[in-house]
Design an enzyme around this catalytic site. Structure first.
Site, PDB file in Angstrom:
ATOM      1  N   GLY A  46       0.668  -1.133  -0.061  1.00 18.02           N
ATOM      2  CA  GLY A  46       0.019  -0.044   0.115  1.00 18.02           C
ATOM      3  C   GLY A  46       0.757   1.254  -0.073  1.00 18.02           C
ATOM      4  O   GLY A  46       0.495   2.287  -0.082  1.00 18.02           O
ATOM      5  N   GLU A  47       2.057   1.319   0.087  1.00 20.94           N
ATOM      6  CA  GLU A  47       2.996   2.431   0.173  1.00 20.94           C
ATOM      7  C   GLU A  47       2.696   3.042  -1.280  1.00 20.94           C
ATOM      8  O   GLU A  47       2.893   2.377  -2.499  1.00 20.94           O
ATOM      9  CB  GLU A  47       4.323   2.120   0.449  1.00 20.94           C
ATOM     10  N   LYS A 202     -33.435  21.648  10.967  1.00 24.20           N
ATOM     11  CA  LYS A 202     -33.451  20.010  11.300  1.00 24.20           C
ATOM     12  C   LYS A 202     -32.643  20.184  12.348  1.00 24.20           C
ATOM     13  O   LYS A 202     -32.161  20.935  13.031  1.00 24.20           O
ATOM     14  CB  LYS A 202     -32.481  19.495   9.957  1.00 24.20           C
ATOM     15  N   ARG A 204     -29.701  17.116  14.261  1.00 30.14           N
ATOM     16  CA  ARG A 204     -28.492  15.885  13.763  1.00 30.14           C
ATOM     17  C   ARG A 204     -27.912  15.456  15.092  1.00 30.14           C
ATOM     18  O   ARG A 204     -27.560  16.154  15.885  1.00 30.14           O
ATOM     19  CB  ARG A 204     -27.524  16.761  13.096  1.00 30.14           C
ATOM     20  N   GLY A 237     -28.898  12.094   2.107  1.00 33.00           N
ATOM     21  CA  GLY A 237     -29.982  11.779   3.325  1.00 33.00           C
ATOM     22  C   GLY A 237     -30.558  13.085   3.703  1.00 33.00           C
ATOM     23  O   GLY A 237     -31.727  13.644   3.311  1.00 33.00           O
ATOM     24  N   THR A 238     -29.659  14.143   4.026  1.00 31.67           N
ATOM     25  CA  THR A 238     -30.067  15.585   4.196  1.00 31.67           C
ATOM     26  C   THR A 238     -30.843  16.265   3.001  1.00 31.67           C
ATOM     27  O   THR A 238     -32.104  16.770   3.227  1.00 31.67           O
ATOM     28  CB  THR A 238     -29.047  16.305   4.628  1.00 31.67           C
TER      29      THR A 238
END
Length: 326
Positions: A46-47, A202, A204, A237-238
């Site tokens: 992964g480097e 809203k 949250r 979603g919001t």
């Protein structure tokens, strides 16, 4: 002995990470330059490795990277690119990040939380960045996290021009998806011709990311085309709940306009099934073909980035790109 005089010259070079090569190529076309060739690969563990194929000594370097999924890999790649440029004696290094990573973590909501947006700024400063260029920060205060110049660009004009061209004759109201974006809605309303504004009240839960409850609409939206504006759409979603709330209050239609289309699952499904007439985003982040849907419009910010890069290179005014309102 008198000092030897020389002719100072400036040399712009553009460098691109691998996250969103298409945007970098488009920026290069507008600048009439080519992206500096490089070798970049990922080791088995992964480097990341990056090496530039041309000399960068004394250059004005602009390093563009869009921080999409997997975001940590692309942040690290850009940091390594900056480090390579610093060690190769680039004169000035400007980090171009159309989407600022970790921007939502710009303050502490509770004890023992990080301020990760500040950490990102510190990492790039340590790596060798002299300047940061970004588009539509989640909050303007992030500019103060970096110890150096920050060019904060705005995609509002690009988005607003599309809306004026497409819906200019409609009875428009500009709507913020929450009370924290009302100032943004006011700017939009002024640019669209002094339109009325509204916002969604809203709630949250800070312990549940990507979840919000749209409670009620504050403002007059009945019979109007509502332009629902925000800086980013992640899971959707919001913004979908806000669309439903507006239509329930009698809005004639809803158009969603945002700068950064993160579109994490299940955003595509939510947006394609919601009742908004159009969803407008920019290409600050790559949007894979499978994430496109019928009413999605993607506008290019490449001309904006190219013009800002040109202004910085020529020591001009970036603020002038926004009529002095930056």
């Amino acid at each position: 002995m008198s000092p030897k005089s020389g002719t100072p010259k400036k040399n712009l070079m553009l460098f691109s990470g691998r996250a969103h090569r298409e945007l970098a190529e488009e920026v290069a076309q507008h600048l009439n330059v080519t992206i500096t060739p490089q070798t970049a690969h990922t080791f088995a563990n992964g480097e990341l490795f990056v090496r530039f194929e041309e000399s960068v000594r004394g250059t004005d370097a602009f390093v563009i990277q869009s921080h999409t999924t997997p975001i940590n890999e692309w942040v690290m790649e850009q940091l390594i690119m900056v480090d390579a440029l610093k060690r190769a004696s680039a004169k000035r290094i400007t980090v171009v990040m159309p989407f600022y990573p970790y921007a939502r973590q710009d303050k502490k909501h509770k004890g023992r939380e990080p301020i990760s947006a500040r950490l990102i700024a510190d990492l790039f400063k340590t790596a060798g960045a002299d300047r940061i260029m970004t588009v539509d920060l989640h909050t303007a205060q992030i500019q103060g996290f970096f110890d150096g110049p920050v060019d904060h660009l705005f995609a509002q004009t690009l988005l607003a021009d599309h809306i004026k061209k497409t819906y200019g004759d409609a009875d428009i109201a500009v709507v913020s998806p929450d009370s924290g974006r009302v100032r943004l809605a006011e700017k939009w309303a002024a640019q669209l011709g002094d339109r009325p504004i509204a916002f969604i009240h809203k709630t949250r839960d800070p312990d549940k990311p990507n979840q919000a409850v749209a409670n009620r609409v504050v403002g007059q939206v009945e019979g109007k085309l509502c332009i629902l504006v925000d800086d980013m759409i992640d899971t959707g979603g919001t913004i979908v709940k806000a669309t439903d709330a507006l239509l329930a209050e009698g809005a004639a239609d809803v158009v969603i306009a945002t700068t950064h289309g993160i579109l994490s699952d299940p955003a595509t499904e939510r947006l394609s099934n919601c009742k908004a007439r159009e969803v407008i985003v920019t290409n600050s982040l790559p949007i894979a073909p499978e994430k496109h849907f019928a009413n999605l419009t993607v506008l290019s910010i490449a001309p904006l980035l190219a013009e800002a890069i040109q202004q910085v290179f020529e020591d001009g005014s970036v603020t002038s790109l926004f009529d002095g309102n930056a």
